[in-house]
Each structure stands twice: as C-alpha cells, then as structure tokens.
Scaffold this active site. Structure first.
Site, PDB file in Angstrom:
ATOM      1  N   LYS A  49       0.860   0.400   5.070  1.00 48.62           N
ATOM      2  CA  LYS A  49       0.286   0.362   6.419  1.00 48.62           C
ATOM      3  C   LYS A  49       1.323   0.825   7.446  1.00 48.62           C
ATOM      4  O   LYS A  49       1.019   1.608   8.347  1.00 48.62           O
ATOM      5  CB  LYS A  49      -0.199  -1.060   6.730  1.00 48.62           C
ATOM      6  CG  LYS A  49      -1.483  -1.399   5.974  1.00 48.62           C
ATOM      7  CD  LYS A  49      -1.807  -2.875   5.961  1.00 48.62           C
ATOM      8  CE  LYS A  49      -2.980  -3.114   5.001  1.00 48.62           C
ATOM      9  NZ  LYS A  49      -3.267  -4.520   4.743  1.00 48.62           N
ATOM     10  N   GLN A  68      -1.260 -10.375   6.500  1.00 45.17           N
ATOM     11  CA  GLN A  68      -1.561  -9.924   5.141  1.00 45.17           C
ATOM     12  C   GLN A  68      -1.990 -11.112   4.275  1.00 45.17           C
ATOM     13  O   GLN A  68      -1.283 -12.112   4.202  1.00 45.17           O
ATOM     14  CB  GLN A  68      -0.312  -9.237   4.551  1.00 45.17           C
ATOM     15  CG  GLN A  68      -0.523  -8.648   3.181  1.00 45.17           C
ATOM     16  CD  GLN A  68      -1.509  -7.471   3.185  1.00 45.17           C
ATOM     17  OE1 GLN A  68      -1.472  -6.608   4.062  1.00 45.17           O
ATOM     18  NE2 GLN A  68      -2.418  -7.448   2.224  1.00 45.17           N
ATOM     19  N   ASP A  85      -8.324  -6.892  11.936  1.00 45.48           N
ATOM     20  CA  ASP A  85      -8.961  -7.170  10.646  1.00 45.48           C
ATOM     21  C   ASP A  85     -10.395  -7.669  10.836  1.00 45.48           C
ATOM     22  O   ASP A  85     -11.149  -7.765   9.860  1.00 45.48           O
ATOM     23  CB  ASP A  85      -8.155  -8.241   9.893  1.00 45.48           C
ATOM     24  CG  ASP A  85      -7.453  -7.672   8.681  1.00 45.48           C
ATOM     25  OD1 ASP A  85      -7.793  -6.538   8.283  1.00 45.48           O
ATOM     26  OD2 ASP A  85      -6.582  -8.360   8.139  1.00 45.48           O
TER      27      ASP A  85
END
Ligand code: NAP
Length: 306
Positions: free
Chosen positions: A53, A97, A120
């Site tokens: 990422k 994460q 997200d």
C-alpha cells in the site's frame, strides 16, 4: 465456450492512472492527499500488504505514513495512536491493517477512526450511510468488485445476484452495493440450505467465503458472471495439482515459494460454464488497493471541502 477472464490487474492499473491524474491536479493546487496505515505487530503477510500500500501511494504521489506498533499494545494505546492520526491535518485516510492481536478490541478501534478518514469504510457511520444509499466511504474490496463489473459492462440492473458470504468487510457491503445497482440480491452463508441450487439462480455470483475451490460448476448457471474474492493459501503440491492440473506457471510458483494463492471458485470446472470470471490472483486482489487509493482521494476532497 470457456469463460473470459476479467483482468483485474489491468483494470486496477487504469484506476491508478486516473488517481495519479487527480493527485497531480490536487498537488498543483497545493494539496497532497495523505494515507496512514497502522500495522500492529510483525505478521509477515500484514507487513507485506502494508508495504504494498505504501509503495502504491508513493507511485501515485500520495503522502504515505506507516505507523508500526508493538503486538502487545492495549486497545487504549492503539486508540490513542489512531486519535493522533485523526487530528493530523496532513492525513486524509487512516487504515488499521487487520487482523489486530486478540487482546485488542477490533470493533472499538474501527469505531475510533474519524469517519471522514475511514478509507476502509468499516466505521458504523459509513456502513449506515451505505445502507441508506448516501454518498460515503465504502469498503475497498466490495467497491472494487463493483468497478470490475461496471468496467466489464456487466448488466446489473434486474440481474439475479448471489453473494456467497456475509462478513461485515465484504459480503454485507457487497450485497448492499449490488442492491443499489438494482440487482435482485440473495445472501448465502454457512447455514444456507441447498447452497449450490441457490447459487445456480445467479446471473452474477460473488464468492467471499475463504473456502478453497468450494464453488464448482454445479454452483454456476451457464453464462453467469463469477467474481472470486477468496484468497486462500495452498501449501501442498498435491492440492495444487488437484486444483490446477499441469498448470506450469502455478507449479513453478509453488516450487519457488512453497505455496500458491487459490480462490473460493474452482477455476477449472467453472470456466466451462461461466461467461466471465475473475482469476486468483489478478482479479479482485489488485482492485482492493486501487480503490483504497481512490478512497483516499475522495476523503481528501471531502475533508478539505474541494
Ligand atoms: P469471513 O469474515 O471469514 O466470512 C466468511 C463468510 O463465508 C461467512 O459469512 C461464513 O458464513 C461464510 N462461509 C464460510 N464457509 C462457508 C460455507 N462452507 N458455505 C457457505 N458459506 C460459508 O471472511 P471475509 O473476510 O469475508 O473473506 C472471505 C474471503 O475473501 C477470504 O478468503 C479472504 O481472504 C478474502 N478476501 C480477499 C480480499 C481481496 O482483496 N481479494 C479482501 C478481503 C477478503 P457464516 O457467517 O455463517 O459463518
């Protein structure tokens, strides 16, 4: 006739180019979007995802911040770190994460991310907005699947769509997005009766269960579009041979790394009946990162009132 493979890597590259152009435009106006990724512990797979990422951010001109925290961290300390990023004016998007270690309350942490920076799309406020059909930040993987379908000209309006899996991260938002696209949606899970029969009703079948090759051609209506979200590690050569026969590329990957990735869809049998399908790897996976970048730009624009 064998199904056509949808090239997720190519579509993700197209999206990244669009993001790159938007970032260039924003930077000309003195704005550099910023993404912070929080990694707790030193799990090798999570670390690899985070690095990927960060690398993509750098390629696209997005400011990238990696926050690495010890695996023994408490929920309170993690929330304090997330709080600092919420307050940081240079950061537009925050991603924690997953998975986080067992002692951490995942739900509390996801709720601790400022909804405006929740790239997200896991915050209950954003999920609620999605349910209501309001413009919001939406989870990257299901949104990536929608991009794959749209950019492959798959007719969604009026189609029967079956979503296999009902997780908060993938299955549920996927079903809502398909419903908003005017598909008629059925959601299946581990307690669904006559699973193959229900799936066979689908014009569009999205599999997100984490069960290697469970979806065989018996689950697929001839001509259906099959999207495989599953990402399962196959670490036995016999299993690789059973799934992929003499596929030289996979066998050579296996010889190099000791494992290969396989989806929830049995590629070899489903290919005989579907009209289009996504490969694993190279289907949904690359889309998730491309959409994360897109979400970061969206968050930057909204937060900065652009
Ligand atoms: P999850 O949270 O474990 O949810 C799995 C879902 O599948 C649950 O709803 C479960 O039903 C259902 N299920 C499990 N076994 C089943 C069976 N035998 N028959 C019918 N339904 C079954 O998983 P997830 O986070 O949604 O992820 C699903 C897969 O997608 C995993 O392989 C994951 O690695 C992959 N993934 C890939 C990406 C990407 O970028 N490509 C992103 C996210 C996830 P119950 O609710 O009844 O337990």
């Amino acid at each position: 006739m064998a199904a056509t493979f949808i090239n997720g890597t190519k579509i993700a590259d197209d999206i990244k180019q669009e993001v790159r152009a938007e970032v260039d435009q924003l930077r000309k106006n003195g704005v550099q979007p910023g993404l912070a990724v929080v990694l707790v512990g030193d799990d090798a797979a999570s670390s690899a995802y985070v690095n990927m990422k960060a690398r993509t951010c750098e390629q696209l001109g997005i400011l990238s911040r990696k926050v690495v925290l010890p695996s023994a961290i408490t929920t309170e300390d993690l929330l304090r770190e997330v709080g600092k990023l919420n307050e940081d004016p240079l950061i537009d998007g925050i991603l924690v994460q997953l998975p986080v270690p067992k002692q951490v309350n995942k739900h509390a942490v996801l709720e601790g991310v400022d909804p405006q920076k929740d790239v997200d799309g896991f915050h209950s406020g954003n999920l609620g907005s999605l349910l209501l059909g309001h413009e919001t930040l939406v989870a990257c993987t299901p949104l990536g699947v929608m991009e794959l379908l749209r950019r492959s000209n798959v007719q969604m309006e009026g189609a029967n769509a079956v979503v296999l899996g009902r997780s908060d991260d993938v299955g549920k938002p996927q079903a809502i997005l398909l419903m908003h696209a005017n598909a008629t949606v059925t959601i299946c899970h581990s307690k669904t009766r006559n699973l193959a029969e229900v799936c066979r009703q689908a014009d569009i079948l999205v599999a997100a269960i984490g069960r290697t090759a469970l979806v065989t051609k018996d689950f697929v209506k001839p001509g259906a579009v099959v999207i495989d979200v599953g990402t399962n590690k196959v670490s036995s050569r016999a299993e690789v041979e059973r799934l992929f026969g003499g596929d030289e590329a996979r066998l050579s990957d296996f010889a190099k790394r000791g494992y290969v990735w396989a989806g929830d869809v049995d590629e070899r049998s489903v290919r005989e009946v579907a009209s289009m399908m996504t490969p694993v790897p190279g289907g949904v996976g690359p889309m998730t990162i491309a959409v994360l970048m897109k979400n970061t730009i969206k968050a930057a624009r909204r937060r900065r009132g652009i």
